[in-house]
Design a protein around this motif. Structure first.
Motif, mmCIF file in Angstrom:
data_model
loop_
_atom_site.group_PDB
_atom_site.id
_atom_site.type_symbol
_atom_site.label_atom_id
_atom_site.label_comp_id
_atom_site.label_asym_id
_atom_site.label_seq_id
_atom_site.Cartn_x
_atom_site.Cartn_y
_atom_site.Cartn_z
ATOM 1 N N THR A 189 0.696 -1.017 0.069
ATOM 2 C CA THR A 189 0.119 0.114 0.180
ATOM 3 C C THR A 189 0.949 1.484 -0.127
ATOM 4 O O THR A 189 0.838 2.318 -0.651
ATOM 5 N N LYS A 243 2.237 1.645 -3.376
ATOM 6 C CA LYS A 243 1.220 1.810 -4.409
ATOM 7 C C LYS A 243 0.878 3.514 -4.160
ATOM 8 O O LYS A 243 0.509 4.267 -5.460
ATOM 9 N N ASN A 244 1.020 3.915 -3.110
ATOM 10 C CA ASN A 244 0.555 5.303 -2.828
ATOM 11 C C ASN A 244 1.716 6.414 -2.799
ATOM 12 O O ASN A 244 1.520 7.388 -2.362
#
Length: 189
Positions: free
Chosen positions: A155, A158-159
């Protein structure tokens, strides 16, 4: 905490009070123990002694107790205590002075917090800012928690919250000069 012979403790504690005063520019004797620092401290619930109690230890010259407490390492340095103090005592500066002295004497009560602070500063010195991925990896390796929070990595990648390579600032020399100046003035950098 054991019982104290107050006269003896006060007499023997002068040098410790003077040391804290000299290095923090705070007169510990000006604290009148109102407790506003403790009432506002967001971390006091986790501390072994409240900030007010640490100030009282300094006033009484209880050097070993103050330097070996977990409180000085759990202090978040948010300065809420300093802002709330009716006597304008910079308690956050006192906590910092106690941490430095405890570390100098090898009395670190919270080794992981000390390790994290060292790794953080090393990253800033090297890159001019924190390289989060490197900090996380080094901290996990040195504390033996190899996969701690590894489930969060996808995460975060991804961010774009963490990156494999460190970003360097444009004038990294300025940060290096700051660290060098601190070291020449006796700091560990």
């Amino acid at each position: 905490m054991e019982k104290l012979q107050l006269n003896e403790t006060l007499k023997n504690g002068n040098s410790f009070r003077e040391y804290i005063q000299k290095h923090s520019n705070v007169d510990p004797s000006s604290c009148y123990q109102c407790g506003k620092c403790t009432a506002g401290c967001p971390v006091s619930f986790a501390m072994d002694y409240t900030p007010r109690q640490v100030m009282r230890m300094i006033q009484l010259g209880m050097e070993q107790e103050a330097l070996s407490s977990h409180t000085i390492w759990l202090c978040a340095c948010c300065e809420t205590c300093s802002v709330r103090c009716p006597k304008n005592i910079d308690l956050a500066k006192v906590m910092e002075t106690l941490r430095i002295e405890a570390k100098r004497r090898g009395m670190v009560a919270e080794r992981n917090i000390d390790l994290f602070a060292d790794l953080f500063l090393n990253s800033v010195e090297k890159y001019g800012r924190v390289h989060e991925m490197g900090l996380i990896l080094q901290y996990n390796l040195k504390t033996g928690q190899f996969f701690k929070d590894a489930n969060l990595a996808p995460t975060l990648f991804k961010n774009s919250k963490i990156h494999l390579q460190a970003d360097k600032i444009q004038d990294g020399g300025a940060v290096k000069r700051i660290f060098q100046r601190v070291k020449t003035q006796g700091g560990e950098g």
